[in-house]
Design a protein around this motif. Structure first.
Motif, PDB file in Angstrom:
ATOM      1  N   GLN A 166       0.835  -1.198   0.000  1.00 58.40           N
ATOM      2  CA  GLN A 166       0.000   0.000   0.000  1.00 58.40           C
ATOM      3  C   GLN A 166       0.874   1.253   0.000  1.00 58.40           C
ATOM      4  O   GLN A 166       1.919   1.291   0.662  1.00 58.40           O
ATOM      5  CB  GLN A 166      -0.919   0.008   1.228  1.00 58.40           C
ATOM      6  CG  GLN A 166      -1.928   1.140   1.276  1.00 58.40           C
ATOM      7  CD  GLN A 166      -2.741   1.108   2.564  1.00 58.40           C
ATOM      8  OE1 GLN A 166      -2.201   1.241   3.654  1.00 58.40           O
ATOM      9  NE2 GLN A 166      -4.059   0.919   2.425  1.00 58.40           N
ATOM     10  N   VAL A 167       0.452   2.274  -0.730  1.00 54.95           N
ATOM     11  CA  VAL A 167       1.107   3.581  -0.706  1.00 54.95           C
ATOM     12  C   VAL A 167       0.018   4.637  -0.539  1.00 54.95           C
ATOM     13  O   VAL A 167      -0.906   4.716  -1.351  1.00 54.95           O
ATOM     14  CB  VAL A 167       1.909   3.848  -1.993  1.00 54.95           C
ATOM     15  CG1 VAL A 167       2.536   5.242  -1.939  1.00 54.95           C
ATOM     16  CG2 VAL A 167       2.992   2.787  -2.186  1.00 54.95           C
ATOM     17  N   ALA A 210      -4.578   9.010   2.268  1.00 53.74           N
ATOM     18  CA  ALA A 210      -5.518   8.703   1.184  1.00 53.74           C
ATOM     19  C   ALA A 210      -4.779   8.080   0.008  1.00 53.74           C
ATOM     20  O   ALA A 210      -3.551   8.200  -0.124  1.00 53.74           O
ATOM     21  CB  ALA A 210      -6.238   9.971   0.727  1.00 53.74           C
ATOM     22  N   ALA A 211      -5.533   7.402  -0.851  1.00 55.31           N
ATOM     23  CA  ALA A 211      -4.955   6.819  -2.052  1.00 55.31           C
ATOM     24  C   ALA A 211      -4.375   7.908  -2.942  1.00 55.31           C
ATOM     25  O   ALA A 211      -4.829   9.064  -2.924  1.00 55.31           O
ATOM     26  CB  ALA A 211      -6.024   6.029  -2.812  1.00 55.31           C
ATOM     27  N   LEU A 212      -3.368   7.559  -3.714  1.00 49.53           N
ATOM     28  CA  LEU A 212      -2.691   8.541  -4.561  1.00 49.53           C
ATOM     29  C   LEU A 212      -3.613   9.031  -5.675  1.00 49.53           C
ATOM     30  O   LEU A 212      -4.375   8.263  -6.267  1.00 49.53           O
ATOM     31  CB  LEU A 212      -1.436   7.933  -5.167  1.00 49.53           C
ATOM     32  CG  LEU A 212      -0.370   7.417  -4.192  1.00 49.53           C
ATOM     33  CD1 LEU A 212       0.863   6.992  -4.951  1.00 49.53           C
ATOM     34  CD2 LEU A 212      -0.028   8.460  -3.150  1.00 49.53           C
ATOM     35  N   THR A 227       2.666  13.657   4.249  1.00 47.71           N
ATOM     36  CA  THR A 227       3.179  12.452   4.899  1.00 47.71           C
ATOM     37  C   THR A 227       2.804  11.253   4.038  1.00 47.71           C
ATOM     38  O   THR A 227       1.630  11.034   3.736  1.00 47.71           O
ATOM     39  CB  THR A 227       2.591  12.279   6.306  1.00 47.71           C
ATOM     40  OG1 THR A 227       3.001  13.372   7.132  1.00 47.71           O
ATOM     41  CG2 THR A 227       3.076  10.974   6.936  1.00 47.71           C
ATOM     42  N   TRP A 228       3.821  10.515   3.642  1.00 44.69           N
ATOM     43  CA  TRP A 228       3.622   9.319   2.836  1.00 44.69           C
ATOM     44  C   TRP A 228       3.685   8.085   3.731  1.00 44.69           C
ATOM     45  O   TRP A 228       4.491   8.021   4.670  1.00 44.69           O
ATOM     46  CB  TRP A 228       4.693   9.216   1.756  1.00 44.69           C
ATOM     47  CG  TRP A 228       4.517  10.191   0.624  1.00 44.69           C
ATOM     48  CD1 TRP A 228       4.617  11.557   0.694  1.00 44.69           C
ATOM     49  CD2 TRP A 228       4.201   9.877  -0.731  1.00 44.69           C
ATOM     50  NE1 TRP A 228       4.388  12.113  -0.531  1.00 44.69           N
ATOM     51  CE2 TRP A 228       4.125  11.110  -1.441  1.00 44.69           C
ATOM     52  CE3 TRP A 228       3.977   8.691  -1.430  1.00 44.69           C
ATOM     53  CZ2 TRP A 228       3.846  11.177  -2.801  1.00 44.69           C
ATOM     54  CZ3 TRP A 228       3.703   8.753  -2.790  1.00 44.69           C
ATOM     55  CH2 TRP A 228       3.630   9.970  -3.463  1.00 44.69           C
ATOM     56  N   SER A 229       2.852   7.132   3.447  1.00 46.37           N
ATOM     57  CA  SER A 229       2.863   5.834   4.127  1.00 46.37           C
ATOM     58  C   SER A 229       3.133   4.768   3.080  1.00 46.37           C
ATOM     59  O   SER A 229       2.363   4.612   2.127  1.00 46.37           O
ATOM     60  CB  SER A 229       1.521   5.575   4.810  1.00 46.37           C
ATOM     61  OG  SER A 229       1.456   4.230   5.289  1.00 46.37           O
ATOM     62  N   VAL A 230       4.246   4.062   3.241  1.00 46.46           N
ATOM     63  CA  VAL A 230       4.657   3.024   2.302  1.00 46.46           C
ATOM     64  C   VAL A 230       4.716   1.700   3.056  1.00 46.46           C
ATOM     65  O   VAL A 230       5.512   1.553   3.993  1.00 46.46           O
ATOM     66  CB  VAL A 230       6.032   3.342   1.684  1.00 46.46           C
ATOM     67  CG1 VAL A 230       6.428   2.256   0.692  1.00 46.46           C
ATOM     68  CG2 VAL A 230       6.029   4.715   1.035  1.00 46.46           C
TER      69      VAL A 230
END
Length: 417
Positions: free
Chosen positions: A45-46, A51-53, A91-94
């Motif tokens: 997931q990214v 939220a979704a890209l 803020t990115w969540s990878v």
């Protein structure tokens, strides 16, 4: 501090937007999105700001195999690496699922305010924000200061917003205990070129320290100073293995000292999540051969080349104070003609090793006669005192990291019970 073995002293180059090939590495190729029965590693997931890209934001991830394994991840905007200045607050969540393919020990690259969550079962989540990066460097201490006005290709030397991550198993380290001690280390920065891991170096006084090497040009494209920053998470296991700190969880901000020319400031704190110290460097400025921006531009225009300057800074992270704090509020009383009791009112605080007890030193008033005693508690019994003679007593704490300094104020022990 123990000397690290198992990798070349130059360290693992973490070059801008370039995956560094480990010895005998085999390219595994782009990572797919995870599916139920699909191969691992994969990208689960990214998210951007939860939220979704959307809006042109995307990503690219690649795996490199071999004796040492690494996953690279780059965020993109309209298929370009520059995410724009507005991305700096994002803020990115990878979330990756590496399965059993690798052990994700170390995270490094271009970013800030990183948080790593190991979710179990080979899954790891990285929460991180982009950084602004300015400059290209060749890895030998030289950075291109400014592209000449006649060069039309001035389009890849500055990124208003960049997110470039590397997740490594650090298998290039051959010593098993030292390899494990890296588990949980991360190093994120906005500096154009840097090295991981920090080198272990011998200082002039014979002690050893970690040295972080950084390369960057001095000025941005708009002729303002580049101000570098970096955050290094040093696991407690590393501090035990390399620095010989018995109990790193008790270390304070004084436990590590950071020095180096051009390092504007630093802080050392315990990671709120536990298990490591966080070292943050700030306001890092870099040297230049060309002086002020006008002089630099004139020099480069005259030569009609992309001028380079020697632009290296070295931050040295050495062991600071890890002995306990001084004990305070010392009291003493005579319980028998030849025996007294010394008590510690305010105990010492551990700063690298647990307090194992206290030692009292009592000197006869007007004499050189001294009696010493120790105890595992804050109550210390001093024996073989001279009857009818008063004493002045100091106390210090004991630990595996060494003793504290003696208490400032002496407690007076009466001459008689």
């Amino acid at each position: 501090m123990k000397r690290i073995v198992g990798v070349a002293v130059a360290g693992l180059v973490a070059g801008l937007l370039q995956a560094v090939a480990a010895p005998a590495a085999v390219a595994e190729g782009p990572l797919p999105v995870c599916t139920g029965g699909g191969p691992r590693p994969c990208v689960e997931q990214v998210l951007r700001n939860g939220a979704a890209l959307s809006g042109g934001f995307g990503w690219f991830a690649n795996a490199t195999g071999g004796s040492a394994k690494e996953i690279s991840f780059n965020a993109t905007l309209n298929d370009a690496h520059d995410l724009g200045a507005g991305s700096l607050s994002d803020t990115w969540s990878v979330t990756l699922d590496v399965g059993t393919w690798m052990s994700p020990r170390v995270v490094h690259g271009k970013g800030r305010n990183v948080k790593i969550n190991r979710l179990g079962g080979g899954r790891v989540q990285v929460l991180v924000q982009p950084v602004s990066v300015s400059g290209q460097c060749d890895g030998s201490g030289h950075c291109w200061e400014h592209w000449v006005p006649t060069d039309p290709s001035d389009n890849n030397i500055e990124w208003a917003g960049l997110l470039d991550l590397r997740i490594s198993d650090f298998a290039q380290w051959t010593e098993v205990a030292q390899q494990s001690s890296f588990d949980g280390m991360h190093y994120l920065t906005n500096v154009a070129h840097t090295y991981l891991p920090p080198q272990v170096v011998a200082l002039a006084d014979g002690s050893q320290a970690l040295r972080i090497e950084m390369e960057n040009r001095r000025y941005r494209e708009n002729n303002t100073l580049v101000r570098g920053a970096a955050e290094l998470r040093i696991p407690h296991a590393f501090l035990r293995q390399v620095y010989d700190v018995p109990d790193p969880a008790t270390m304070t901000g004084a436990g590590l000292a950071v020095g180096g020319v051009g390092i504007g400031g630093y802080s050392v704190t315990q990671d709120p999540a536990g298990g490591a110290l966080l070292v943050r460097l700030s306001d890092i400025t870099f040297p230049s051969l060309y002086g002020t921006p006008p002089a630099r531009a004139a020099a480069e225009t005259r030569t009609f080349t992309n001028a380079r300057s020697t632009s290296v800074r070295r931050a040295t992270v050495r062991l600071g104070v890890i002995t306990p704090t001084r004990p305070k509020r010392i009291r003493a009383n005579r319980v028998a003609p030849g025996r007294g009791v010394v008590r510690v009112g305010t105990p010492s605080k551990a700063r690298g090793a647990k307090v194992r007890g206290y030692r009292a030193r009592c000197r006869a008033v007007g004499s050189t006669h001294v009696r010493k005693a120790r105890s595992s508690t804050r109550r210390i019994v001093v024996r073989q005192l001279r009857p009818g003679v008063a004493y002045r007593c100091h106390v210090r704490a004991l630990s595996a990291a060494g003793p504290s300094r003696w208490s400032v104020k002496a407690a007076r022990m009466p001459a008689r019970p």
